[in-house]
Design a protein around this motif. Sequence first.
Motif, mmCIF file in Angstrom:
data_model
loop_
_atom_site.group_PDB
_atom_site.id
_atom_site.type_symbol
_atom_site.label_atom_id
_atom_site.label_comp_id
_atom_site.label_asym_id
_atom_site.label_seq_id
_atom_site.Cartn_x
_atom_site.Cartn_y
_atom_site.Cartn_z
ATOM 1 N N GLY A 90 0.475 -0.649 0.104
ATOM 2 C CA GLY A 90 -0.096 0.055 0.044
ATOM 3 C C GLY A 90 1.250 1.111 -0.316
ATOM 4 N N ASP A 116 -9.388 -0.122 -2.863
ATOM 5 C CA ASP A 116 -9.254 -1.352 -1.793
ATOM 6 C C ASP A 116 -9.882 -2.446 -1.854
ATOM 7 O OD1 ASP A 116 -9.478 -2.768 1.205
ATOM 8 O OD2 ASP A 116 -10.004 -0.804 1.286
ATOM 9 N N MET A 147 -6.643 1.031 4.787
ATOM 10 C CA MET A 147 -7.131 1.747 4.163
ATOM 11 C C MET A 147 -8.591 0.773 3.949
ATOM 12 S SD MET A 147 -4.879 3.286 2.181
ATOM 13 C CE MET A 147 -4.465 1.948 0.979
ATOM 14 N N GLY A 194 -14.096 -1.661 -1.095
ATOM 15 C CA GLY A 194 -13.109 -1.358 -2.352
ATOM 16 C C GLY A 194 -14.495 -0.312 -2.918
ATOM 17 N N SER A 197 -15.179 2.977 -0.666
ATOM 18 C CA SER A 197 -14.004 3.627 -0.231
ATOM 19 C C SER A 197 -13.902 5.123 -1.675
ATOM 20 C CB SER A 197 -13.218 3.481 0.019
ATOM 21 O OG SER A 197 -11.870 2.373 -0.968
ATOM 22 N N TYR A 202 -4.394 2.385 -3.848
ATOM 23 C CA TYR A 202 -4.062 0.834 -2.730
ATOM 24 C C TYR A 202 -2.831 0.374 -2.398
ATOM 25 C CZ TYR A 202 -6.348 -1.744 1.079
ATOM 26 O OH TYR A 202 -5.971 -2.607 1.953
#
Length: 317
Positions: A90, A116, A147, A194, A197, A202
């Motif tokens: 990340g 994500d 995240m 995913g 966010s 990512y």
Amino acid sequence: MRKGKRGFALVLAAVLLCAAVLSGCSGSKGDVKVKIGEVTRSVFYAPEYVALGKGFFKEEGLDVELQTIPGGDKTMTALLSGAIDVALVGSETSIYVYQQGSDDPVINFGQVTQTDGTFLVSRQDEGELDWNQLKGKTFLGQRKGGMPNLIQNIDFANIASAFLSGTGEYVQLFEPQASIFEKEGKGHVVASFGVESGHLPYTVFMSKQSYIKKNGETVQKFTNALQKAQNWVQQHTPEEIADVILPYFKDTDKDIVVSAVKRYKDQGTYATDPVVDETEWNNLLDVMDQAGELKEKVPASAIVDNSFAEKAKSSVK
């Protein structure tokens, strides 16, 4: 003299033959060794395995060695110590290094995923999720500062096993683990982080600034191979992708890998090119700021080098 000329001709013919076979008798002449450390083994990283499985790194003259180093902190330690050349992890980890005032910052040069890659898995099939349901519940999430930022209290590599042992009502999992839990009746995917966010860098290939300065040509070839893989992933079905990456998931049924790839493709997880978009970068900063993990806003220009990605994007078809 005739014997001497004949001998010389035979030697010359042998040399030319060697040159014609795999561009040299050594077979791997010119290949540059590159050691990658990935933070976890996941279908989330399909483009990486496609680059290996389809021989795209090899086409670029690279001999890539892949190892899995569970946990962003451990992966970054391996990178900083020189145990690996490139990390797939990340982008927030590069920000942590920068915030510590490193003289040799870690530079992001090739984005692999743009959302994500984790899913919220519940013990019970609760239908449509109301996030308020998590209040007062034990949720096993990724490490602090990842995240998104929720409750993190179990080591990265042990999250799944902790959930199976009875800890927590919810767990945050990558694929293919989430699909495996569903198939085995051990949990139910109730939400995608995913989707929740939005787009952000990512997971990105990154390396130390010193390595990039010294090995610019290698980094460009590496990024070209990544772009080839990203193009291939975009142009092929989950079933075709699964056929290529299955050797990296030997203990996982093909139908699980297909399901996981499809889930990621459907939500636009795989980046279509290696460029780290500034808007996505700023989204990442906002997530980290809300998590209380950001000392200062780190501009993309400080630790992102898109020159290799831009070149690959324009030249690789």
